[in-house]
Design an enzyme around this catalytic site. Structure first.
Site, mmCIF file in Angstrom:
data_model
loop_
_atom_site.group_PDB
_atom_site.id
_atom_site.type_symbol
_atom_site.label_atom_id
_atom_site.label_comp_id
_atom_site.label_asym_id
_atom_site.label_seq_id
_atom_site.Cartn_x
_atom_site.Cartn_y
_atom_site.Cartn_z
ATOM 1 N N PHE A 272 31.623 -11.258 -51.057
ATOM 2 C CA PHE A 272 30.999 -11.611 -52.334
ATOM 3 C C PHE A 272 30.572 -13.069 -52.349
ATOM 4 C CE2 PHE A 272 34.345 -8.412 -53.046
ATOM 5 C CZ PHE A 272 33.513 -7.323 -53.303
ATOM 6 N N CYS A 273 29.760 -13.440 -51.398
ATOM 7 C CA CYS A 273 29.342 -14.824 -51.190
ATOM 8 C C CYS A 273 27.824 -14.844 -51.050
ATOM 9 C CB CYS A 273 30.011 -15.345 -49.910
ATOM 10 S SG CYS A 273 29.478 -16.971 -49.343
ATOM 11 N N GLY A 274 27.210 -15.940 -51.398
ATOM 12 C CA GLY A 274 25.773 -16.071 -51.231
ATOM 13 C C GLY A 274 25.331 -15.968 -49.779
ATOM 14 N N THR B 182 26.763 -13.818 -47.605
ATOM 15 C CA THR B 182 27.138 -12.491 -47.107
ATOM 16 C C THR B 182 26.006 -11.797 -46.343
ATOM 17 O OG1 THR B 182 28.816 -12.263 -48.832
ATOM 18 C CG2 THR B 182 28.066 -10.235 -47.792
#
Length: 185
Positions: free
Chosen positions: A59-61, A63
């Site tokens: 859940f990361c930019g 990803t």
């Protein structure tokens, strides 16, 4: 032979094993992680290969870098290269459930490269592998998708920051150098 001598002879292999396990790791291949599926994931299975160890998060930019990591793995696997994904919640952007992480990686990005279970990658709780990598390559990950390229010798390490895309020329040149046994430039 006296009882004390007999005990010393019987104990010698145990002492030698204990001393060997107390030795500091000499290569990345001396470490073991836990697999995302459960069970041991010994890095000795990658001995002689170039290895890209990446702390990941669902859940990361960053990803979407999973796609590029899979392409990198596919492109160089036959030449002795592997990507190793290491999910981490050190930056609060990962699920705490291994089954959910596995499903996300497989269904969203088609990940086939090996994945470790949720692992701490920085600070006092960092897995010993990440402490070792940080000591050899400029420090711990500052964010998700920090990449450590390990040479075939298991000793050479080069770090790439999160912002370095898996298909960037600087990273692919370093992978090719590692595969050829050249310095990780």
């Amino acid at each position: 032979m006296g009882e004390a001598s007999r005990r010393a002879i019987l104990a010698a292999p145990l002492l030698m094993a204990a001393e060997a396990s107390a030795q500091p790791a000499q290569t990345a291949f001396d470490f073991t992680l836990e697999s995302l599926e459960g069970g041991a994931l010994p890095l000795s299975a990658f001995r002689g290969k170039a290895l890209m160890v990446v702390n990941t998060a669902s859940f990361c930019g960053y990803t979407p870098q999973y796609s590029g990591l899979q392409r990198l793995h596919d492109r160089y696997e036959a030449r002795g290269f592997a990507v190793l994904g290491v999910p981490s919640n050190d930056f609060n952007q990962e699920s705490r459930d291994a089954a959910r992480i596995k499903e996300f990686c497989e269904t969203t990005y088609g990940i086939t490269f090996p994945m470790a279970t949720l692992t701490s990658v920085r600070g006092p709780a960092a897995h010993p592998l990440f402490a070792w990598l940080a000591g050899r390559a400029g420090g711990p990950p500052r964010w998700n998708f920090h990449k450590y390229l390990v040479g075939r010798d298991g000793r050479s390490v080069r770090a790439f920051p999160t912002s370095t895309e898996p298909d960037s020329p600087v990273l692919t040149r370093a992978v090719e150098a590692a595969l050829e046994g050249r310095p990780l430039v």
